[in-house]
Design an enzyme around this catalytic site. Structure first.
Site, PDB file in Angstrom:
ATOM      1  N   SER A  60     -16.914 -22.869   6.792  1.00  0.00           N
ATOM      2  CA  SER A  60     -17.481 -24.083   6.192  1.00  0.00           C
ATOM      3  C   SER A  60     -16.387 -25.011   5.668  1.00  0.00           C
ATOM      4  CB  SER A  60     -18.387 -23.714   5.018  1.00  0.00           C
ATOM      5  OG  SER A  60     -19.308 -22.726   5.399  1.00  0.00           O
TER       6      SER A  60
HETATM    7  N1  SAH Z   1     -19.383 -17.947   4.808  1.00  0.00           N
HETATM    8  C1  SAH Z   1     -18.628 -18.146   6.039  1.00  0.00           C
HETATM    9  C2  SAH Z   1     -19.270 -19.176   6.961  1.00  0.00           C
HETATM   10  C3  SAH Z   1     -20.363 -18.564   7.687  1.00  0.00           C
HETATM   11  S1  SAH Z   1     -20.951 -19.370   9.118  1.00  0.00           S
HETATM   12  C4  SAH Z   1     -17.195 -18.472   5.766  1.00  0.00           C
HETATM   13  O1  SAH Z   1     -16.815 -18.628   4.596  1.00  0.00           O
HETATM   14  O2  SAH Z   1     -16.423 -18.528   6.731  1.00  0.00           O
HETATM   15  C5  SAH Z   1     -22.500 -18.521   9.198  1.00  0.00           C
HETATM   16  C6  SAH Z   1     -22.435 -17.092   9.644  1.00  0.00           C
HETATM   17  O3  SAH Z   1     -23.756 -16.553   9.547  1.00  0.00           O
HETATM   18  C7  SAH Z   1     -21.975 -16.903  11.077  1.00  0.00           C
HETATM   19  O4  SAH Z   1     -20.820 -16.108  11.107  1.00  0.00           O
HETATM   20  C8  SAH Z   1     -23.158 -16.211  11.737  1.00  0.00           C
HETATM   21  O5  SAH Z   1     -22.767 -15.234  12.693  1.00  0.00           O
HETATM   22  C9  SAH Z   1     -23.860 -15.571  10.536  1.00  0.00           C
HETATM   23  N2  SAH Z   1     -25.269 -15.207  10.750  1.00  0.00           N
HETATM   24  C10 SAH Z   1     -26.199 -15.830  11.520  1.00  0.00           C
HETATM   25  N3  SAH Z   1     -27.369 -15.143  11.499  1.00  0.00           N
HETATM   26  C11 SAH Z   1     -27.162 -14.077  10.659  1.00  0.00           C
HETATM   27  C12 SAH Z   1     -27.985 -12.981  10.247  1.00  0.00           C
HETATM   28  N4  SAH Z   1     -29.236 -12.846  10.692  1.00  0.00           N
HETATM   29  N5  SAH Z   1     -27.455 -12.070   9.399  1.00  0.00           N
HETATM   30  C13 SAH Z   1     -26.166 -12.172   8.981  1.00  0.00           C
HETATM   31  N6  SAH Z   1     -25.349 -13.170   9.353  1.00  0.00           N
HETATM   32  C14 SAH Z   1     -25.837 -14.116  10.180  1.00  0.00           C
END
Ligand code: SAH
Length: 214
Positions: A60
């Site tokens: 993000s």
């Molecule tokens: N917090 C992260 C950004 C995350 S992007 C950072 O600081 O880099 C969102 C993430 O959510 C992605 O990696 C994606 O794979 C994950 N995601 C999507 N669906 C999900 C689910 N059902 N359970 C867990 N993670 C999930």
């Protein structure tokens, strides 16, 4: 001014009003964003922009991490659950403020990468798990704070049940118009009292078939 250090990035976030409180500013200082960005984007690590981290996902933008971390008002005694470890950057910052962070990532390759990034950053109080965040992680419940960093269709009841009384559940909630509202929900009895904190654009939540309960 060139933005070529973590300190420059943070100075910009403070000046813009995204970072406000001392403990949160310190947590950002103690977490070098470069450690969470793929090598090929290292030159952009200190820009206030989202960046690709592989598997079609992104780390993000720092201002969004700042907004969310400030809204969460974490105390040192708190257990925090994160849905969407991604690069591990948000988890590392949460971990500097909390007692322990449990972070669930749907993609196994990203979960491994997050673990490696967190180890490189010296974060010892984060547990990364691979699976569907929708069901939370019951063994460590209840959590003082739950935060989703992917767009949820709604506040999943399975997660709300794992939230402490008066706890905060912060999540991007899909509007149906291709973006999300950042919604802060506070647990009052069995209900969630919700307030909106602006529009955002996270990657969507993906539901996993037959995911194991963590
Ligand atoms: N917090 C992260 C950004 C995350 S992007 C950072 O600081 O880099 C969102 C993430 O959510 C992605 O990696 C994606 O794979 C994950 N995601 C999507 N669906 C999900 C689910 N059902 N359970 C867990 N993670 C999930």
């Amino acid at each position: 001014m060139a933005i070529d250090s973590n300190a420059d990035l943070i100075a910009g976030l403070v000046a813009a009003g995204y970072l406000k409180s001392e403990p949160v500013i310190r947590a950002f200082h103690n977490t070098d964003r470069k450690l969470f960005v793929p090598q090929e984007y290292a030159d952009n690590a200190y820009l206030d922009e989202p960046l690709p981290i592989g598997q079609g996902q992104t780390i993000s933008a720092p201002h969004m991490v700042a907004i969310m971390t400030e809204l969460l008002q974490i105390s040192k005694a708190d257990k925090v659950l994160e849905i969407g470890s991604g690069s591990g950057y948000q988890a590392a910052i949460l971990a500097r403020l909390a007692k322990k962070v449990y972070s669930i990532e749907a993609d196994p390759a990203l979960a491994r990468q997050a673990e490696q990034n967190l180890a490189a950053a010296g974060s010892k109080n984060v547990k990364v798990m691979t699976g569907d965040g929708r069901f939370g992680h019951k063994p460590a419940a209840p959590y003082a704070r739950i935060v989703a960093t992917c767009g949820l269709p709604d506040f999943f009841p399975e997660l709300a049940r794992q939230l402490k009384a008066k706890g905060i559940f912060l999540a991007p909630i899909e509007t149906g118009y291709g973006y999300q509202d950042l919604v802060l929900a506070r647990k009052k009895g069995k209900d969630l009292e919700k307030e909106k904190h602006g529009a955002c654009a996270f990657v969507p939540y993906r539901s996993l078939e037959n995911a194991a309960r963590l």
